[in-house]
Design an enzyme around this catalytic site. Structure first.
Site, short mmCIF file in Angstrom:
data_model
loop_
_atom_site.label_atom_id
_atom_site.label_comp_id
_atom_site.label_asym_id
_atom_site.label_seq_id
_atom_site.Cartn_x
_atom_site.Cartn_y
_atom_site.Cartn_z
N HIS A 162 -14.20 -2.28 14.82
CA HIS A 162 -14.01 -0.87 14.47
C HIS A 162 -14.23 -0.01 15.72
O HIS A 162 -15.11 -0.32 16.53
CB HIS A 162 -14.99 -0.47 13.36
CG HIS A 162 -14.80 0.91 12.85
ND1 HIS A 162 -15.50 1.98 13.35
CD2 HIS A 162 -13.97 1.42 11.91
CE1 HIS A 162 -15.10 3.08 12.72
NE2 HIS A 162 -14.18 2.77 11.84
N GLU A 180 0.84 -1.21 0.00
CA GLU A 180 0.00 0.00 0.00
C GLU A 180 0.87 1.25 0.00
O GLU A 180 1.84 1.35 0.75
CB GLU A 180 -0.89 -0.01 1.25
CG GLU A 180 -1.78 1.22 1.32
CD GLU A 180 -2.80 1.13 2.44
OE1 GLU A 180 -3.61 0.18 2.42
OE2 GLU A 180 -2.76 1.99 3.33
N GLN A 219 -7.49 -4.14 8.89
CA GLN A 219 -6.71 -3.16 9.65
C GLN A 219 -5.46 -3.87 10.16
O GLN A 219 -5.47 -5.10 10.33
CB GLN A 219 -7.60 -2.73 10.84
CG GLN A 219 -6.98 -1.85 11.87
CD GLN A 219 -6.93 -0.44 11.35
OE1 GLN A 219 -6.04 -0.11 10.57
NE2 GLN A 219 -7.88 0.37 11.76
N ALA A 278 -9.83 11.40 2.85
CA ALA A 278 -11.28 11.30 3.06
C ALA A 278 -12.04 12.51 2.54
O ALA A 278 -13.19 12.40 2.13
CB ALA A 278 -11.57 11.08 4.54
N ARG A 327 -15.75 4.09 3.82
CA ARG A 327 -16.48 5.27 4.26
C ARG A 327 -15.53 6.43 4.46
O ARG A 327 -15.77 7.54 4.01
CB ARG A 327 -17.22 4.98 5.58
CG ARG A 327 -18.10 6.13 6.03
CD ARG A 327 -18.48 6.02 7.48
NE ARG A 327 -17.31 6.18 8.35
CZ ARG A 327 -17.33 6.06 9.66
NH1 ARG A 327 -18.46 5.73 10.27
NH2 ARG A 327 -16.24 6.23 10.39
N GLY A 328 -14.40 6.18 5.15
CA GLY A 328 -13.49 7.27 5.52
C GLY A 328 -13.97 7.95 6.79
O GLY A 328 -15.04 7.64 7.32
N HIS A 375 -8.07 3.29 -3.64
CA HIS A 375 -9.03 3.46 -2.54
C HIS A 375 -9.99 4.60 -2.92
O HIS A 375 -9.62 5.53 -3.65
CB HIS A 375 -8.32 3.84 -1.25
CG HIS A 375 -7.41 2.78 -0.71
ND1 HIS A 375 -7.04 2.70 0.61
CD2 HIS A 375 -6.79 1.73 -1.31
CE1 HIS A 375 -6.24 1.66 0.80
NE2 HIS A 375 -6.06 1.06 -0.36
N ALA A 414 -19.97 2.40 4.26
CA ALA A 414 -19.29 1.87 3.07
C ALA A 414 -20.17 0.91 2.28
O ALA A 414 -20.02 0.80 1.06
CB ALA A 414 -17.99 1.20 3.48
#
Ligand code: FAD
Length: 290
Positions: free
Chosen positions: A148, A17, A175, A51, A106-107, A76, A124
């Site tokens: 989360h 990434e 994550q 975001a 979603r961000g 993304h 999301a």
């Protein structure tokens, strides 16, 4: 190439990434980072997305450069500040630039920003639905082995994740986590709830204590004592921390591959040199000539 096809043909994928430069910063350096990362021959390279959308053109530019360097790109896309037409414009632009894979997120609204009046996505799963309706993409989603931070319980988070997968995710990326048992317990729970899409394990090589402490705290990731001891002992010695962080990530990945994970996704923090040292440690394990 669609990542879902890669996942069907390869026993385990290895991906990296990157993050895009901020508006007005060094695009030449971003190009170098892409070239050096592509030379490691990962199965795909993902590029994050701010975001609020203000670096979206750099995400797309970097994704296009990844494809030009002969590697599959995963762009993304966040929806917290987006309208339906913003999303449609960005998806069209990705297709025009040869990008076929999107990680639907979603961000989080940046501190001090409020949602624009025409922002219409709450979660999301709604973005996943919009991308499915648009057509032509392989879609990934995010998941959280420790839950989360906004969820009242892991059960609630997994129920929401199921909704997102049923909306049309082809795969999930986790994550970061530092204790593989956390991932194994999570995978059992997903399976029990009928979530069977491939889950790629997100691995963060921690090579800089200062930079990482805030990220780890904000993401709610727990630190096992073995890892905390490494941070305490080597955190103030950058060369030693780099060696220890690379060794820790390498060991984590060996254990994950031995236990049958479908893919390893390396959060490289734009450090292809560090990703290269890890890939080199794993050249036979991941079947790469890094
Ligand atoms: P969601 O899936 O919407 O989940 C967010 C919260 O809402 C969870 O608590 C969930 O349980 C709950 N929820 C979900 N659906 C529903 C529903 N239908 N009803 C009620 N509750 C619901 N951020 C960026 O800004 N840019 C990036 O490029 C980026 N890349 C990332 C890559 C990965 C692999 C990961 C793990 C995270 C990434 N993030 C990125 C961070 C991410 O945007 C945040 O973690 C954000 O808080 C949640 O995004 P999400 O897509 O998981 O949201």
């Amino acid at each position: 190439m669609f990542i879902r096809d890669l996942l069907q043909t390869k026993p385990v994928t290895f991906s990296c990434e990157l993050f895009p430069p901020k508006a007005g910063t060094d695009l030449a350096r971003a190009d170098e980072v892409v070239e050096q990362t592509a030379r490691l021959k990962p199965d795909f390279i993902s590029v994050t997305y701010g975001a609020s959308g203000n670096t979206s053109h750099n995400t797309l530019r970097m994704a296009r450069r990844i494809e030009e360097n002969g590697c599959t790109a995963l762009a993304h896309l966040t929806c917290v500040s987006a309208s339906r037409s913003d999303v449609a414009v960005r998806l069209d632009a990705m297709q025009q630039n040869g990008v076929q894979n999107v990680l639907a997120l979603r961000g989080d609204l940046p501190e001090g920003e409020t949602k624009p009046a025409d922002a219409c996505f709450q979660h999301a799963n709604e973005l996943v639905e919009a991308i499915r309706a648009h057509g032509g993409f392989c879609i990934g989603g995010a998941c959280y082995p420790e839950g989360h931070v906004e969820s009242a319980s892991q059960e609630e988070d997994i129920a929401n994740l199921k909704r997102k997968v049923e909306a049309g995710c082809d795969f999930l990326t986790t994550q970061m986590f530092f204790d593989n048992n956390v991932l194994y317990r999570f995978l059992y729970k997903l399976y029990a709830k009928g979530i069977t899409v491939p889950v790629l394990a997100g691995i963060m090589p921690v090579t800089n204590k200062k930079q990482m402490t805030r990220i780890i705290r904000l993401s709610g990731t727990s630190l096992p004592p073995r890892f905390q001891n490494i941070l305490d002992r080597f955190g103030d010695d950058s060369a030693a921390m780099e060696q220890a962080g690379i060794a820790y990530a390498t060991e984590q990945i060996i254990d994950l591959v031995a236990n049958g994970v479908r893919g390893v996704h390396l959060y490289t923090m734009n450090r292809p040199d560090i990703a290269g040292r890890i890939a080199n440690n794993l050249s036979h394990i991941l079947g790469k000539d890094a």
